[in-house]
Design a protein around this motif. Sequence first.
Motif, PDB file in Angstrom:
ATOM      1  N   ASP A  30      36.646  36.893  40.267  1.00  0.00           N
ATOM      2  CA  ASP A  30      37.491  37.229  41.418  1.00  0.00           C
ATOM      3  C   ASP A  30      38.021  36.264  41.659  1.00  0.00           C
ATOM      4  O   ASP A  30      39.461  35.986  42.309  1.00  0.00           O
ATOM      5  CB  ASP A  30      36.818  37.686  42.470  1.00  0.00           C
ATOM      6  N   GLU A  31      37.604  34.760  41.846  1.00  0.00           N
ATOM      7  CA  GLU A  31      38.312  33.446  42.420  1.00  0.00           C
ATOM      8  C   GLU A  31      39.478  33.245  41.412  1.00  0.00           C
ATOM      9  O   GLU A  31      40.518  32.767  41.868  1.00  0.00           O
ATOM     10  CB  GLU A  31      37.296  32.263  42.361  1.00  0.00           C
ATOM     11  N   VAL A  32      39.253  33.500  39.987  1.00  0.00           N
ATOM     12  CA  VAL A  32      40.405  33.253  39.210  1.00  0.00           C
ATOM     13  C   VAL A  32      41.623  34.261  39.533  1.00  0.00           C
ATOM     14  O   VAL A  32      42.845  33.846  39.760  1.00  0.00           O
ATOM     15  CB  VAL A  32      40.175  33.504  37.830  1.00  0.00           C
ATOM     16  N   VAL A  33      41.293  35.607  39.913  1.00  0.00           N
ATOM     17  CA  VAL A  33      42.249  36.510  40.345  1.00  0.00           C
ATOM     18  C   VAL A  33      42.946  35.951  41.677  1.00  0.00           C
ATOM     19  O   VAL A  33      44.294  36.106  41.618  1.00  0.00           O
ATOM     20  CB  VAL A  33      41.955  37.887  40.441  1.00  0.00           C
ATOM     21  N   GLU A  34      42.261  35.611  42.525  1.00  0.00           N
ATOM     22  CA  GLU A  34      42.649  35.216  43.829  1.00  0.00           C
ATOM     23  C   GLU A  34      43.688  33.820  43.566  1.00  0.00           C
ATOM     24  O   GLU A  34      44.666  34.029  44.235  1.00  0.00           O
ATOM     25  CB  GLU A  34      41.427  34.667  44.676  1.00  0.00           C
ATOM     26  N   ARG A  35      43.482  33.057  42.806  1.00  0.00           N
ATOM     27  CA  ARG A  35      44.205  31.941  42.679  1.00  0.00           C
ATOM     28  C   ARG A  35      45.450  32.551  42.017  1.00  0.00           C
ATOM     29  O   ARG A  35      46.792  31.907  42.457  1.00  0.00           O
ATOM     30  CB  ARG A  35      43.575  30.803  41.589  1.00  0.00           C
ATOM     31  N   LEU A  36      45.462  33.150  40.986  1.00  0.00           N
ATOM     32  CA  LEU A  36      46.594  33.633  40.443  1.00  0.00           C
ATOM     33  C   LEU A  36      47.358  34.368  41.340  1.00  0.00           C
ATOM     34  O   LEU A  36      48.878  34.384  41.167  1.00  0.00           O
ATOM     35  CB  LEU A  36      46.253  34.508  39.032  1.00  0.00           C
ATOM     36  N   LEU A  37      46.776  35.074  42.099  1.00  0.00           N
ATOM     37  CA  LEU A  37      47.817  36.061  43.262  1.00  0.00           C
ATOM     38  C   LEU A  37      48.369  35.032  43.976  1.00  0.00           C
ATOM     39  O   LEU A  37      49.564  35.331  44.449  1.00  0.00           O
ATOM     40  CB  LEU A  37      46.958  36.941  43.995  1.00  0.00           C
ATOM     41  N   GLU A  38      47.883  33.913  44.467  1.00  0.00           N
ATOM     42  CA  GLU A  38      48.373  32.811  45.332  1.00  0.00           C
ATOM     43  C   GLU A  38      49.561  32.453  44.668  1.00  0.00           C
ATOM     44  O   GLU A  38      50.446  31.975  45.265  1.00  0.00           O
ATOM     45  CB  GLU A  38      47.422  31.870  45.819  1.00  0.00           C
ATOM     46  N   VAL A  56      46.614  44.840  40.944  1.00  0.00           N
ATOM     47  CA  VAL A  56      45.552  44.356  40.105  1.00  0.00           C
ATOM     48  C   VAL A  56      44.854  45.405  39.367  1.00  0.00           C
ATOM     49  O   VAL A  56      44.253  46.470  40.110  1.00  0.00           O
ATOM     50  CB  VAL A  56      44.485  43.562  40.872  1.00  0.00           C
ATOM     51  N   ILE A  57      44.832  45.606  38.034  1.00  0.00           N
ATOM     52  CA  ILE A  57      44.190  46.595  37.441  1.00  0.00           C
ATOM     53  C   ILE A  57      42.855  46.091  36.600  1.00  0.00           C
ATOM     54  O   ILE A  57      43.199  45.311  35.703  1.00  0.00           O
ATOM     55  CB  ILE A  57      45.027  47.250  36.329  1.00  0.00           C
ATOM     56  N   SER A  58      41.790  46.649  37.057  1.00  0.00           N
ATOM     57  CA  SER A  58      40.556  46.232  36.277  1.00  0.00           C
ATOM     58  C   SER A  58      39.852  47.476  35.767  1.00  0.00           C
ATOM     59  O   SER A  58      38.920  47.244  34.815  1.00  0.00           O
ATOM     60  CB  SER A  58      39.663  45.588  37.069  1.00  0.00           C
ATOM     61  N   GLN A  59      40.664  48.411  35.871  1.00  0.00           N
ATOM     62  CA  GLN A  59      40.018  49.651  35.254  1.00  0.00           C
ATOM     63  C   GLN A  59      40.481  49.910  33.654  1.00  0.00           C
ATOM     64  O   GLN A  59      41.547  49.971  33.443  1.00  0.00           O
ATOM     65  CB  GLN A  59      40.494  50.982  35.914  1.00  0.00           C
ATOM     66  N   PRO A  60      39.199  49.964  33.007  1.00  0.00           N
ATOM     67  CA  PRO A  60      39.736  49.973  31.674  1.00  0.00           C
ATOM     68  C   PRO A  60      40.592  51.340  31.266  1.00  0.00           C
ATOM     69  O   PRO A  60      41.615  51.359  30.534  1.00  0.00           O
ATOM     70  CB  PRO A  60      38.559  50.188  30.688  1.00  0.00           C
ATOM     71  N   GLY A  61      40.223  52.622  31.987  1.00  0.00           N
ATOM     72  CA  GLY A  61      41.054  53.687  31.713  1.00  0.00           C
ATOM     73  C   GLY A  61      42.583  53.450  31.955  1.00  0.00           C
ATOM     74  O   GLY A  61      43.298  54.097  31.196  1.00  0.00           O
ATOM     75  N   GLU A 104      56.246  34.122  34.362  1.00  0.00           N
ATOM     76  CA  GLU A 104      55.936  32.931  33.687  1.00  0.00           C
ATOM     77  C   GLU A 104      54.618  31.888  34.588  1.00  0.00           C
ATOM     78  O   GLU A 104      54.129  31.499  33.890  1.00  0.00           O
ATOM     79  CB  GLU A 104      57.125  32.190  33.657  1.00  0.00           C
ATOM     80  N   ARG A 105      54.811  32.120  35.824  1.00  0.00           N
ATOM     81  CA  ARG A 105      53.932  31.394  36.562  1.00  0.00           C
ATOM     82  C   ARG A 105      52.359  31.893  36.292  1.00  0.00           C
ATOM     83  O   ARG A 105      51.494  31.227  36.240  1.00  0.00           O
ATOM     84  CB  ARG A 105      54.279  31.228  37.936  1.00  0.00           C
ATOM     85  N   LEU A 106      52.394  33.207  36.287  1.00  0.00           N
ATOM     86  CA  LEU A 106      51.169  33.883  35.950  1.00  0.00           C
ATOM     87  C   LEU A 106      50.603  33.504  34.608  1.00  0.00           C
ATOM     88  O   LEU A 106      49.301  33.113  34.468  1.00  0.00           O
ATOM     89  CB  LEU A 106      51.220  35.378  36.056  1.00  0.00           C
ATOM     90  N   LEU A 107      51.486  33.517  33.913  1.00  0.00           N
ATOM     91  CA  LEU A 107      51.086  32.980  32.329  1.00  0.00           C
ATOM     92  C   LEU A 107      50.603  31.416  32.295  1.00  0.00           C
ATOM     93  O   LEU A 107      49.408  31.236  31.753  1.00  0.00           O
ATOM     94  CB  LEU A 107      52.055  33.108  31.407  1.00  0.00           C
ATOM     95  N   MET A 108      51.396  30.756  33.004  1.00  0.00           N
ATOM     96  CA  MET A 108      50.856  29.176  33.194  1.00  0.00           C
ATOM     97  C   MET A 108      49.569  29.191  33.862  1.00  0.00           C
ATOM     98  O   MET A 108      48.827  28.258  33.581  1.00  0.00           O
ATOM     99  CB  MET A 108      52.205  28.214  33.796  1.00  0.00           C
ATOM    100  N   GLY A 109      49.569  29.735  35.237  1.00  0.00           N
ATOM    101  CA  GLY A 109      48.453  29.634  35.970  1.00  0.00           C
ATOM    102  C   GLY A 109      47.354  30.254  35.019  1.00  0.00           C
ATOM    103  O   GLY A 109      46.212  29.416  34.947  1.00  0.00           O
TER     104      GLY A 109
END
Length: 184
Positions: A30-38, A56-61, A104-109
């Motif tokens: 979760d902390e990685v996801v939060e960082r990326l969202l910031e 944020v999609i974490s459901q495999p379906g 691009e920022r999400l990829l770099m982050g």
Amino acid sequence: MASRASRRSQTEVLRTVRQIRQYSPERVPDEVVERLLEVAQWTGSSRNSQPWHFIVISQPGQLRQISQLRTPINWVAAAPLGIAIVLDGANVPSEAYDEGRVTERLLMGAHLLGFGGGVAWFGDEAQQAEAKDILGIPAERTARSVVLIGRPTSIKDPRPDARAGGRKPLSEIVSYERWGSSKG
Ligand SMILES: Cc1cc2nc3c(=O)[nH]c(=O)nc-3n(C[C@H](O)[C@H](O)[C@H](O)COP(=O)(O)O)c2cc1C
């Protein structure tokens, strides 16, 4: 002040950001996801309009359904997490630019945090409409892409029609002072 060597190694991190399509199944904390969202939140946009919303999609379906929209994004099914980018739909050209910046920022982050990311486009208008349906996005919004995040297991493109990797040489893509002029 960072030394010259450390500045160089920081830009080397940026230079080595690649499109990741193969991930380990481990959960993205979760902390990685939060960082990326910031990081996404603080991306600059045209007139600071911040024309985005992130799902944020974490459901495999859901990721599986998205992966079935078209063959070139079938790898999406095995990614542990996705962040879909939804644009307001008010100014198409500037929002496309803003979408590229935030992607691009999400990829770099992700890369800086020891993870990897890959962008997947939903496809044509009908496929975008299907993606909106899967994610419950209102029809008037623009939704073109999702950024997948996870621990990379390879930087290779596993698709049968894989794009050639590498890059054009700088001599082919850079001019000095005037179009077509080389240095010196
Ligand atoms: C606008 C855009 C859309 C993309 N869409 C897809 C996609 O739908 N599926 C995919 O596998 N890669 C997609 N990519 C990734 C590109 O194929 C990738 O950036 C390029 O091949 C360079 O990869 P590399 O940095 O790993 O060398 C997209 C990239 C961009 C910039």
